[in-house]
Enzyme design. Structure first.
Site, PDB file in Angstrom:
ATOM      1  N   GLU A  61      -9.810  13.124  -4.889  1.00  0.00           N
ATOM      2  CA  GLU A  61     -10.888  12.339  -4.120  1.00  0.00           C
ATOM      3  C   GLU A  61     -12.190  13.071  -4.469  1.00  0.00           C
ATOM      4  O   GLU A  61     -13.375  12.453  -4.542  1.00  0.00           O
ATOM      5  CB  GLU A  61     -10.609  12.220  -2.690  1.00  0.00           C
ATOM      6  CG  GLU A  61      -9.365  11.239  -2.580  1.00  0.00           C
ATOM      7  CD  GLU A  61      -9.578   9.986  -3.059  1.00  0.00           C
ATOM      8  OE1 GLU A  61     -10.704   9.797  -3.543  1.00  0.00           O
ATOM      9  OE2 GLU A  61      -8.715   9.232  -3.105  1.00  0.00           O
ATOM     10  N   GLN A 110       0.919  -1.141   0.035  1.00  0.00           N
ATOM     11  CA  GLN A 110       0.088   0.194  -0.067  1.00  0.00           C
ATOM     12  C   GLN A 110       0.978   1.326   0.028  1.00  0.00           C
ATOM     13  O   GLN A 110       1.470   1.700   0.965  1.00  0.00           O
ATOM     14  CB  GLN A 110      -0.993   0.262   1.209  1.00  0.00           C
ATOM     15  CG  GLN A 110      -1.786   1.411   1.357  1.00  0.00           C
ATOM     16  CD  GLN A 110      -2.763   1.622   0.150  1.00  0.00           C
ATOM     17  OE1 GLN A 110      -3.193   0.809  -0.387  1.00  0.00           O
ATOM     18  NE2 GLN A 110      -2.450   2.808  -0.052  1.00  0.00           N
ATOM     19  N   GLY A 165     -10.824   0.744   1.985  1.00  0.00           N
ATOM     20  CA  GLY A 165     -11.636   0.300   1.209  1.00  0.00           C
ATOM     21  C   GLY A 165     -11.191  -0.485  -0.217  1.00  0.00           C
ATOM     22  O   GLY A 165     -11.691  -1.538  -0.341  1.00  0.00           O
ATOM     23  N   GLY A 166     -10.510   0.478  -0.701  1.00  0.00           N
ATOM     24  CA  GLY A 166      -9.947   0.078  -2.061  1.00  0.00           C
ATOM     25  C   GLY A 166      -8.871   1.143  -2.402  1.00  0.00           C
ATOM     26  O   GLY A 166      -8.670   2.066  -1.847  1.00  0.00           O
ATOM     27  N   MET A 167      -7.737   0.719  -3.309  1.00  0.00           N
ATOM     28  CA  MET A 167      -7.047   1.635  -3.741  1.00  0.00           C
ATOM     29  C   MET A 167      -6.833   1.549  -5.331  1.00  0.00           C
ATOM     30  O   MET A 167      -6.912   0.425  -5.873  1.00  0.00           O
ATOM     31  CB  MET A 167      -5.757   0.881  -3.245  1.00  0.00           C
ATOM     32  CG  MET A 167      -4.426   2.028  -3.497  1.00  0.00           C
ATOM     33  SD  MET A 167      -4.439   3.468  -3.062  1.00  0.00           S
ATOM     34  CE  MET A 167      -3.546   4.362  -4.105  1.00  0.00           C
ATOM     35  N   GLU A 168      -6.940   2.567  -5.919  1.00  0.00           N
ATOM     36  CA  GLU A 168      -6.908   2.914  -7.510  1.00  0.00           C
ATOM     37  C   GLU A 168      -5.741   2.450  -7.935  1.00  0.00           C
ATOM     38  O   GLU A 168      -5.584   3.088  -9.297  1.00  0.00           O
ATOM     39  CB  GLU A 168      -7.633   4.097  -7.512  1.00  0.00           C
ATOM     40  CG  GLU A 168      -6.430   5.315  -7.245  1.00  0.00           C
ATOM     41  CD  GLU A 168      -6.478   5.904  -5.989  1.00  0.00           C
ATOM     42  OE1 GLU A 168      -5.991   7.012  -5.810  1.00  0.00           O
ATOM     43  OE2 GLU A 168      -7.325   5.169  -4.976  1.00  0.00           O
ATOM     44  N   ASN A 169      -4.902   1.386  -7.749  1.00  0.00           N
ATOM     45  CA  ASN A 169      -3.744   1.068  -8.613  1.00  0.00           C
ATOM     46  C   ASN A 169      -4.305   1.077  -9.925  1.00  0.00           C
ATOM     47  O   ASN A 169      -4.821   0.201 -10.024  1.00  0.00           O
ATOM     48  CB  ASN A 169      -3.086  -0.033  -7.972  1.00  0.00           C
ATOM     49  CG  ASN A 169      -2.789   0.191  -6.630  1.00  0.00           C
ATOM     50  OD1 ASN A 169      -2.108   0.917  -6.011  1.00  0.00           O
ATOM     51  ND2 ASN A 169      -3.080  -1.003  -5.678  1.00  0.00           N
ATOM     52  N   ARG A 196      -9.905  -2.789   8.156  1.00  0.00           N
ATOM     53  CA  ARG A 196      -9.955  -1.734   7.492  1.00  0.00           C
ATOM     54  C   ARG A 196     -10.288  -0.426   8.506  1.00  0.00           C
ATOM     55  O   ARG A 196     -11.156  -0.393   9.407  1.00  0.00           O
ATOM     56  CB  ARG A 196     -11.423  -1.924   6.706  1.00  0.00           C
ATOM     57  CG  ARG A 196     -11.712  -0.764   5.677  1.00  0.00           C
ATOM     58  CD  ARG A 196     -12.941  -1.149   4.897  1.00  0.00           C
ATOM     59  NE  ARG A 196     -13.618   0.013   4.192  1.00  0.00           N
ATOM     60  CZ  ARG A 196     -14.442   0.090   3.392  1.00  0.00           C
ATOM     61  NH1 ARG A 196     -15.234  -0.932   3.387  1.00  0.00           N
ATOM     62  NH2 ARG A 196     -14.931   0.928   2.696  1.00  0.00           N
ATOM     63  N   TYR A 228     -12.939  14.219  -0.018  1.00  0.00           N
ATOM     64  CA  TYR A 228     -13.821  13.467  -0.586  1.00  0.00           C
ATOM     65  C   TYR A 228     -15.355  14.182  -0.903  1.00  0.00           C
ATOM     66  O   TYR A 228     -15.747  14.524  -1.933  1.00  0.00           O
ATOM     67  CB  TYR A 228     -14.130  12.144   0.258  1.00  0.00           C
ATOM     68  CG  TYR A 228     -12.860  11.302   0.085  1.00  0.00           C
ATOM     69  CD1 TYR A 228     -12.974  10.051  -0.677  1.00  0.00           C
ATOM     70  CD2 TYR A 228     -11.678  11.412   0.823  1.00  0.00           C
ATOM     71  CE1 TYR A 228     -11.959   9.080  -0.757  1.00  0.00           C
ATOM     72  CE2 TYR A 228     -10.736  10.690   1.020  1.00  0.00           C
ATOM     73  CZ  TYR A 228     -10.958   9.455   0.015  1.00  0.00           C
ATOM     74  OH  TYR A 228      -9.752   8.645   0.193  1.00  0.00           O
ATOM     75  N   HIS A 270     -16.170   3.854  -7.327  1.00  0.00           N
ATOM     76  CA  HIS A 270     -15.356   5.067  -6.750  1.00  0.00           C
ATOM     77  C   HIS A 270     -13.801   4.397  -7.454  1.00  0.00           C
ATOM     78  O   HIS A 270     -13.037   5.646  -7.991  1.00  0.00           O
ATOM     79  CB  HIS A 270     -15.128   4.949  -5.407  1.00  0.00           C
ATOM     80  CG  HIS A 270     -14.174   6.029  -4.636  1.00  0.00           C
ATOM     81  ND1 HIS A 270     -14.646   7.185  -4.443  1.00  0.00           N
ATOM     82  CD2 HIS A 270     -12.818   5.981  -4.580  1.00  0.00           C
ATOM     83  CE1 HIS A 270     -13.608   7.966  -4.170  1.00  0.00           C
ATOM     84  NE2 HIS A 270     -12.305   7.196  -4.111  1.00  0.00           N
ATOM     85  N   GLU A 271     -13.268   3.380  -7.384  1.00  0.00           N
ATOM     86  CA  GLU A 271     -11.807   3.081  -7.622  1.00  0.00           C
ATOM     87  C   GLU A 271     -11.705   3.206  -9.305  1.00  0.00           C
ATOM     88  O   GLU A 271     -10.627   3.474  -9.529  1.00  0.00           O
ATOM     89  CB  GLU A 271     -11.519   1.906  -7.188  1.00  0.00           C
ATOM     90  CG  GLU A 271     -11.494   1.714  -5.671  1.00  0.00           C
ATOM     91  CD  GLU A 271     -10.988   2.597  -4.829  1.00  0.00           C
ATOM     92  OE1 GLU A 271      -9.819   3.367  -5.432  1.00  0.00           O
ATOM     93  OE2 GLU A 271     -11.174   2.967  -3.586  1.00  0.00           O
ATOM     94  N   ASP A 290      -1.121  11.610   5.604  1.00  0.00           N
ATOM     95  CA  ASP A 290      -2.397  10.943   5.674  1.00  0.00           C
ATOM     96  C   ASP A 290      -3.590  11.776   6.764  1.00  0.00           C
ATOM     97  O   ASP A 290      -4.640  11.557   6.778  1.00  0.00           O
ATOM     98  CB  ASP A 290      -1.916   9.618   6.767  1.00  0.00           C
ATOM     99  CG  ASP A 290      -1.465   8.533   5.467  1.00  0.00           C
ATOM    100  OD1 ASP A 290      -1.477   8.878   4.498  1.00  0.00           O
ATOM    101  OD2 ASP A 290      -0.918   7.367   6.195  1.00  0.00           O
ATOM    102  N   LYS A 328     -11.356   2.450   8.243  1.00  0.00           N
ATOM    103  CA  LYS A 328     -12.774   3.064   8.301  1.00  0.00           C
ATOM    104  C   LYS A 328     -13.643   2.572   9.403  1.00  0.00           C
ATOM    105  O   LYS A 328     -14.547   3.194  10.115  1.00  0.00           O
ATOM    106  CB  LYS A 328     -13.579   3.005   7.076  1.00  0.00           C
ATOM    107  CG  LYS A 328     -14.837   3.523   6.899  1.00  0.00           C
ATOM    108  CD  LYS A 328     -15.735   3.343   5.664  1.00  0.00           C
ATOM    109  CE  LYS A 328     -17.012   3.449   5.654  1.00  0.00           C
ATOM    110  NZ  LYS A 328     -18.056   3.228   4.595  1.00  0.00           N
ATOM    111  N   HIS A 347     -11.306   6.732 -10.486  1.00  0.00           N
ATOM    112  CA  HIS A 347      -9.843   7.172 -10.261  1.00  0.00           C
ATOM    113  C   HIS A 347      -9.180   6.961 -11.584  1.00  0.00           C
ATOM    114  O   HIS A 347      -7.883   7.499 -11.756  1.00  0.00           O
ATOM    115  CB  HIS A 347      -9.029   6.657  -9.141  1.00  0.00           C
ATOM    116  CG  HIS A 347      -9.269   7.004  -7.951  1.00  0.00           C
ATOM    117  ND1 HIS A 347      -8.979   8.376  -7.702  1.00  0.00           N
ATOM    118  CD2 HIS A 347      -9.889   6.645  -6.571  1.00  0.00           C
ATOM    119  CE1 HIS A 347      -9.092   8.592  -6.438  1.00  0.00           C
ATOM    120  NE2 HIS A 347      -9.634   7.755  -5.717  1.00  0.00           N
TER     121      HIS A 347
END
Length: 643
Positions: A359, A180, A309-313, A596, A422, A336-337, A414, A598, A340
């Protein structure tokens, strides 16, 4: 879009036929000076890294990556002779550095590595930033050389890496590794210029156990099959935080002609069923905002310790298994991802104080995707919930943290990853849409993505483009909006279009009837309620509920046993607050099986409000801590004051 193989300078590279936008990637990611980034030691305004080539071996026993990173360099206009190359590292062991014009002409060169833990005599705040930013790697590159080769290894405590032993995976038979890199964690596993303002292409050879599969945010090179060796190429220029790697026992299911999902074998069928609408989502965005420019779009469902939740790699979204609800009610995260791929990956924030450009735009696009694919009712419900979360955070934040163009000087980037960039960012764009009309605003966004494609930009860049391409076209509409207030001032400016949901009105009425005793819990008409309606129902209830009320809801709807992570977290918050002992074991199970942030932070935060709860939080955390990703560990450590 077809893919062909070409050879260049002894390196196998992918050429994307028809990919006119990046016909010469080196020109795209090297144009213009780099924006000053307070969170990087790099000097891309003098010498810029344009490409990274990795040859890494995964060592699961030692929990380290080891190997070579070869960096291709471009000296920028005005670079003085003798200027060294400055790179970012954190906890890396640098064994050797070489430089040369080509692979077969490398010679060892001098380098200096700063101390990650230096500055003990400095102030506490300065020492914290030293640790956060890591150690500068300064390489004294001869003037004529264009390549630097660094032999290194990572630390077992690298903040980007999580090494999972078999019992921590779904299959419980094989280990798992994933990265990450956002925001500034790439430097903990690759020596590079770790700034979103520096875009690079990359290639990689990953060596590991023969029975495991590696995947990356890149194209897998065909015709290179060799047990235990996987090769990749990313031909489009991306910022360093989008370099991603996972290694594990992975299966694959096709979703569409350019989409698919990776997951552990016991999870992959469920994931494929959940993500069946992915191709429809891509088509929805393309129809409004231009072509998808990354070739494939695959997803990887990670073990539950994934901290986000997710990472937009790019090419490979990393996703939490907590969105596998079984009814596709939580796949707005996929929307969402995917969004991105336009806002964030295609057009990127140049520094972390510009994070809202990633975001805010993405939440706006996400809601438009949800509206097109799942209908306006669902999009409206998600917007209402998002605004509620935003208002709760704004009420708790100091003014400096309520600003879109946030000042992160001497702070962890962070710290800026709140609901403000967002949801406030999306509200700003929704306000522009309402002022200028959807058709005109859609045209503006499509032109924006084309104009800044494969570039990293600042808030000032956006403001100039907004002024020239939208605000000037209709002064009367522009007069309705204070861009200054939205971007640079705290709070929410007045006059924004407040989202509403007729379905939520029905849910709120049901909550009132139950509270007033007009309808028993088991007589409530909840059949067909979505996750969003359940969340609205639970959040509409008073903060304090008598035990008998909690028990009545639980008996009627089995909320303590819910397998939906969003509903579970909301219910467990209520259980902590109202001392509902029947949920105690479920709370511990939840906190020790899901990583997670969140979900973790609100639950630990609620426990911390009492002395008894604090003791319980620390006891549960002691069990859960080895399971969490280093990013989650850092957050919970700070919250609970541990370690």
């Amino acid at each position: 879009m077809s893919i062909g193989i070409v050879a260049a300078s002894g390196i196998v590279m992918l050429a994307l036929i028809g990919f006119e936008q990046v016909a010469d990637a080196s020109q795209v990611n090297s144009s213009g000076p780099a924006v000053g980034d307070r969170h990087s030691h790099g000097n891309p305004d003098q010498i810029r890294v344009t490409r990274v080539e990795l040859d890494l071996t995964t060592d699961f026993e030692r929990k380290e990556l080891k190997g070579i990173a070869t960096l291709l360099l471009r000296r920028m206009p005005g670079c003085s002779p003798g200027t060294p190359l400055d790179l970012d590292t954190r906890e890396l062991t640098i064994e050797r550095v070489m430089a040369g014009p080509a692979d077969d002409a490398m010679k060892e060169v001098r380098f200096e590595l700063g101390d990650d833990r230096r500055g003990q005599s400095r102030s506490e705040a300065e020492a914290k930033m030293d640790r956060l930013l890591g150690a500068r790697l300064r390489v004294f590159v001869p003037e004529e050389e264009t390549r630097v080769r660094i032999t290194y290894r990572t630390a077992p405590t690298a903040s980007a890496l999580q090494w999972l032993d078999p019992p921590r995976t779904a299959g419980r038979q094989q280990p798992f590794l994933f990265t990450q890199s956002e925001a500034i964690h790439a430097r903990s596993w690759i020596p590079l210029q770790d700034s979103p303002g520096v875009r690079i292409t990359y290639g990689a050879t990953i060596r590991g156990p023969k029975n495991l599969r590696a995947v990356m945010s890149a194209d897998r090179l065909p015709g290179q099959e060799e047990p235990g060796v996987d090769r990749f190429e990313m031909p489009q220029p991306i910022p360093s935080y989008l370099i991603a790697l996972a290694v594990g026992d992975l299966g694959f299911r096709t979703l569409g002609p350019r989409t698919g999902v990776y997951a552990e074998p016991s999870v992959v069928a469920k994931a494929a069923s959940e993500f069946v609408d992915t191709e429809a989502m891509i088509k929805a965005v393309e129809a409004r905002y231009g072509p998808y420019r990354w070739g494939r779009y695959d997803l990887l469902v990670l073990p539950p310790s994934f901290p986000f939740g997710g990472m937009e790699n790019p090419k490979l979204t990393f996703a939490t298994p907590t969105i596998l609800a079984g009814d596709r009610s939580l796949v707005s995260l996929v929307a969402h991802e995917l969004a991105h791929s336009w806002s964030g990956n295609l057009v990127t924030n140049a520094t972390w104080r510009d994070f809202w450009l990633n975001e805010g735009f993405t939440v706006y696009l996400e809601r438009r995707i949800v509206e097109d694919v799942f209908g306006p009712d669902r999009a409206a419900m998600e917007a209402v919930l998002g605004l509620r979360e935003l208002r709760e955070e704004l009420a708790a934040f100091p003014p400096r943290d309520q600003v879109l163009h946030i000042d992160l000087t001497d702070r962890d980037p962070d710290d800026g990853m709140t609901r403000v960039p967002y949801e406030k960012g999306a509200l700003f764009l929704t306000t522009l849409e309402h002022a200028f009309g959807r058709e005109r605003f859609d045209a503006f966004l499509r032109a924006y993505f084309d104009h800044f494609a494969f570039q990293s930009i600042t808030t000032a860049d956006f403001e100039r483009y907004l002024q020239d391409q939208l605000l000037k076209t209709d002064p009367a509409a522009a007069a309705k909006i204070s861009v200054q207030a939205w971007l640079h001032e705290p709070g929410l400016p007045p006059g924004f279009p407040e989202p509403s949901s007729s379905r939520f009105a029905v849910v709120a009425a049901a909550a009132r009837d139950w509270l007033d005793g007009k309808t028993a819990a088991d007589r409530l008409s909840t059949q067909g309620w979505s996750t969003h309606e359940w969340l609205h129902f639970l959040q509409a209830l008073p903060l304090e509920l008598p035990s008998e009320k909690m028990a009545a809801l639980d008996q009627a709807f089995s909320l303590t046993a819910s397998g939906n992570a969003e509903i579970s977290q909301q219910w467990l918050l209520m259980a902590i607050r109202n001392h509902y002992a029947a949920a105690d074991s479920r709370l511990e199970e939840f906190l020790t099986s899901i990583g997670r942030r969140k979900f973790l932070m609100p639950l630990y935060g609620e426990l911390k409000k009492t002395a008894e709860g604090t003791a319980r939080a620390k006891a549960i955390y002691a069990k859960a801590r080895p399971f969490y990703h280093p990013i989650a560990v850092e957050s919970v450590d700070r919250l609970l004051g541990t370690h």
